[in-house]
Design a protein around this motif. Structure first.
Motif, short mmCIF file in Angstrom:
data_model
loop_
_atom_site.label_atom_id
_atom_site.label_comp_id
_atom_site.label_asym_id
_atom_site.label_seq_id
_atom_site.Cartn_x
_atom_site.Cartn_y
_atom_site.Cartn_z
N SER A 189 65.21 5.78 -47.81
CA SER A 189 64.98 5.62 -46.37
C SER A 189 65.53 6.81 -45.60
CB SER A 189 65.63 4.32 -45.88
OG SER A 189 67.00 4.26 -46.29
N VAL A 190 66.72 7.26 -45.96
CA VAL A 190 67.31 8.42 -45.29
C VAL A 190 68.29 9.08 -46.24
CG1 VAL A 190 69.22 7.09 -44.27
CG2 VAL A 190 68.44 9.19 -43.14
N LEU A 191 68.44 10.40 -46.10
CA LEU A 191 69.40 11.17 -46.88
C LEU A 191 70.46 11.73 -45.94
CD1 LEU A 191 67.00 13.05 -49.34
CD2 LEU A 191 68.53 11.12 -49.85
N PRO A 192 71.61 12.16 -46.46
CA PRO A 192 72.68 12.66 -45.59
C PRO A 192 72.20 13.77 -44.67
CG PRO A 192 73.47 12.39 -47.83
CD PRO A 192 71.99 12.17 -47.89
N GLY A 193 72.52 13.62 -43.39
CA GLY A 193 72.14 14.63 -42.42
C GLY A 193 70.66 14.73 -42.14
N GLY A 194 69.89 13.73 -42.58
CA GLY A 194 68.45 13.79 -42.38
C GLY A 194 67.77 14.81 -43.27
N THR A 195 68.44 15.21 -44.36
CA THR A 195 67.85 16.16 -45.32
C THR A 195 66.52 15.63 -45.83
OG1 THR A 195 70.05 16.86 -46.03
CG2 THR A 195 68.21 17.33 -47.52
N PRO A 196 65.45 16.44 -45.84
CA PRO A 196 64.15 15.92 -46.26
C PRO A 196 64.05 15.64 -47.76
CG PRO A 196 63.99 18.26 -45.75
CD PRO A 196 65.35 17.82 -45.31
N ALA A 197 64.76 16.41 -48.58
CA ALA A 197 64.67 16.21 -50.03
C ALA A 197 65.84 16.90 -50.71
CB ALA A 197 63.35 16.75 -50.57
N LEU A 198 66.17 16.43 -51.90
CA LEU A 198 67.18 17.09 -52.72
C LEU A 198 66.82 16.90 -54.19
CD1 LEU A 198 69.20 14.67 -54.00
CD2 LEU A 198 69.98 14.61 -51.65
N VAL A 199 67.36 17.78 -55.03
CA VAL A 199 67.19 17.68 -56.48
C VAL A 199 68.57 17.58 -57.10
CG1 VAL A 199 66.20 18.71 -58.54
CG2 VAL A 199 65.11 19.10 -56.33
N ARG A 200 68.85 16.46 -57.75
CA ARG A 200 70.16 16.27 -58.35
C ARG A 200 70.33 17.18 -59.57
NH1 ARG A 200 72.01 11.67 -55.77
NH2 ARG A 200 70.50 9.98 -55.40
N ALA A 201 71.57 17.23 -60.06
CA ALA A 201 71.87 18.09 -61.21
C ALA A 201 71.10 17.68 -62.45
CB ALA A 201 73.38 18.06 -61.49
N ASP A 202 70.74 16.38 -62.55
CA ASP A 202 69.97 15.94 -63.72
C ASP A 202 68.47 16.10 -63.53
OD1 ASP A 202 69.42 13.99 -61.86
OD2 ASP A 202 70.15 12.30 -63.05
N GLY A 203 68.07 16.71 -62.41
CA GLY A 203 66.66 16.96 -62.15
C GLY A 203 65.96 15.88 -61.34
N GLU A 204 66.65 14.79 -61.02
CA GLU A 204 66.02 13.72 -60.23
C GLU A 204 65.74 14.21 -58.81
OE1 GLU A 204 66.93 9.23 -58.46
OE2 GLU A 204 68.54 10.43 -59.33
N ILE A 205 64.52 14.01 -58.35
CA ILE A 205 64.14 14.35 -56.99
C ILE A 205 64.31 13.13 -56.11
CG2 ILE A 205 62.20 14.99 -55.48
CD1 ILE A 205 61.10 16.66 -57.75
N VAL A 206 64.94 13.33 -54.95
CA VAL A 206 65.08 12.27 -53.96
C VAL A 206 64.45 12.75 -52.66
CG1 VAL A 206 66.63 10.64 -52.83
CG2 VAL A 206 67.25 11.60 -55.06
N LEU A 207 63.51 11.99 -52.14
CA LEU A 207 62.77 12.34 -50.93
C LEU A 207 63.19 11.39 -49.82
CD1 LEU A 207 60.36 14.01 -49.67
CD2 LEU A 207 58.89 12.09 -50.38
N GLY A 208 63.60 11.92 -48.67
CA GLY A 208 64.00 11.10 -47.53
C GLY A 208 62.85 10.91 -46.57
N VAL A 209 62.54 9.65 -46.23
CA VAL A 209 61.39 9.38 -45.38
C VAL A 209 61.72 9.47 -43.89
CG1 VAL A 209 61.67 6.87 -45.27
CG2 VAL A 209 59.39 7.84 -45.12
N GLN A 210 63.00 9.31 -43.53
CA GLN A 210 63.40 9.43 -42.13
C GLN A 210 63.86 10.87 -41.88
OE1 GLN A 210 66.26 6.38 -41.06
NE2 GLN A 210 65.11 4.78 -42.13
N LEU A 211 63.11 11.58 -41.04
CA LEU A 211 63.40 12.97 -40.74
C LEU A 211 63.82 13.12 -39.28
CD1 LEU A 211 60.34 14.67 -42.51
CD2 LEU A 211 62.63 14.26 -43.43
#
Length: 312
Positions: A85-107
Motif C-alpha cells: 500500500s505504501v513504502l517509507p517516505g512514499g518511495t515508489p519501489a525498492l529492491v531488497r538485498a535478496d532481489g525481491e521487488i516491492v512496489l508502493g501503490v501510494q505515491l
C-alpha cells in the motif's frame, strides 16, 4: 497521503472537429465539456487506471483507503513482485538485498494515468540490481514515460490482498537500526485497525475511534448503474446493514464508487460478513432492474449523490 495531479500544457488547443459543439459533453463519457476534455489539447485523464487488472477494486482500496497491506503480483516473464500500500517516505519501489521487488501503490504525486506512474517505477525496479536504489526518473506529477501496469503484469495471475496490523513488512530481511525502528513505530501509530471481510471483494472494515466503525466497499460497477441500484435499495429501505448502521455516503476514487456505512464500534469485523453478503445479494438483484426510477427512487438518488466525495 496527500497527492497532487498535474498535466502538461499543450502548445496549442485542439480545434473541435466539424459538427462537435465545444460546450457539449465530451464523447468519451468523462462528464466534462468537450473543450475541457479531448478538445482541450491536454492528454485526457485515464478515469479508471487499474481497469483490466485482476482485482481492480482492491487496487483502488490499496491506493486510497487501506493503510498497511500487501499483495503478490506476477510479471509477464514470471517474476514475482510484492505490491505494498505504501513504502517509507512514499518511495515508489525498492529492491531488497535478496532481489525481491516491492512496489508502493501510494505515491506523493500522480499524473493523469496512475497505471503509467506505477508501471514506470516497476520497469525501473525490474532493471535495478539487488539491494540498489531504484531510480525511475521523472514520475507522477513530473511526468511518467514508462509502460503501464497492464503491459508489465500477467493479467491471469490472482490478486489476493493481505492486510497487516503494522508496517513491519517494510523491514523484512533487514537488520534495522534504532532510528529506523523509531521511525517504524511512529508510522505504526497512524494505522487505523482495518480488516478485509472474507469472501467480499474489496470490502474493508475500519475503526477510526471508539465511537464508530465503518465499512468501505469499493464497487466494480459503472457509477451510474450502481447509483440507480443503490437508489432503489434506499427507497425500499434496504440499503442498511442492520440495526445501529447508517449509510454515510460514498467516495469516488479512480473511476469507482466506494459506498460507506457507519457501524457500531464494538461489533467485531467478522460479524459484518453475513449482513454484507445479504446486502450484496440485494444489490445484485437491484442491478438487474431496467425500469426507469420512480419519483421516490429519484429523490433517493439525489440524496446519495449529495453525500459523495471525490478522492484526489
Amino acid at each position: 497521503m496527500a497527492r497532487s495531479t498535474t498535466r502538461k500544457r499543450p502548445s496549442a488547443p485542439a480545434a473541435a472537429p466539424e459538427g462537435i459543439n465545444p460546450k457539449a459533453p465530451c464523447f468519451c463519457g468523462s462528464g466534462r465539456r468537450y473543450k475541457h476534455c479531448h478538445g482541450s489539447g491536454y492528454a485526457p485523464p485515464v478515469t479508471r487506471p487499474f481497469e483490466g487488472l485482476p482485482g481492480e477494486a482492491d487496487w483502488v482500496a490499496l491506493r486510497d483507503l487501506v493503510p498497511a497491506a500487501t499483495a503478490t503480483l506476477r510479471t509477464t516473464d514470471g517474476r514475482e513482485v510484492t505490491l505494498a500500500s505504501v513504502l517509507p517516505g512514499g518511495t515508489p519501489a525498492l529492491v531488497r538485498a535478496d532481489g525481491e521487488i516491492v512496489l508502493g501503490v501510494q505515491l506523493p504525486t500522480s499524473s493523469d494515468d496512475v497505471s503509467r506512474d506505477l508501471g514506470t517505477a516497476l520497469a525501473a525496479a525490474l532493471e535495478a540490481p539487488a539491494g540498489a536504489p531504484v531510480d525511475p526518473g521523472p514520475i507522477g506529477a513530473a511526468g511518467s514515460a514508462g509502460p503501464r501496469l497492464q503491459e508489465l503484469l500477467d493479467l491471469s495471475a490472482p490478486f489476493e490482498v493481505t492486510v497487516h496490523d503494522d508496517f513491519g513488512f517494510w523491514l523484512e530481511g533487514a537488520d534495522p537500526s534504532p532510528p529506523v525502528m523509531a521511525g517504524l513505530e511512529h508510522a505504526n501509530e497512524a494505522i487505523l485497525p482495518t480488516v478485509r471481510l472474507a469472501g467480499l471483494d474489496a470490502a474493508y472494515w475500519v475503526r477510526p475511534g471508539n465511537e464508530r466503525a465503518h465499512l468501505r466497499w469499493v464497487r466494480p460497477e459503472p457509477e451510474e448503474k450502481l447509483l440507480d441500484a443503490l437508489a432503489r435499495l434506499s427507497a425500499a429501505e434496504q440499503i442498511l446493514l442492520g440495526d445501529g448502521t447508517r449509510y454515510a455516503g460514498a467516495f469516488r476514487a479512480l473511476g469507482l464508487v466506494v459506498p460507506v456505512w457507519d457501524l457500531p464500534a464494538d461489533t467485531p469485523a467478522e460479524d459484518w460478513i453475513e449482513p454484507a453478503t445479504a446486502f450484496r445479494t440485494r444489490l445484485e438483484q437491484a442491478l438487474t432492474v431496467t425500469e426507469p426510477l420512480t419519483s421516490d427512487e429519484r429523490r433517493a438518488r439525489a440524496g446519495l449523490i449529495s453525500r459523495q466525495i471525490t478522492l484526489r
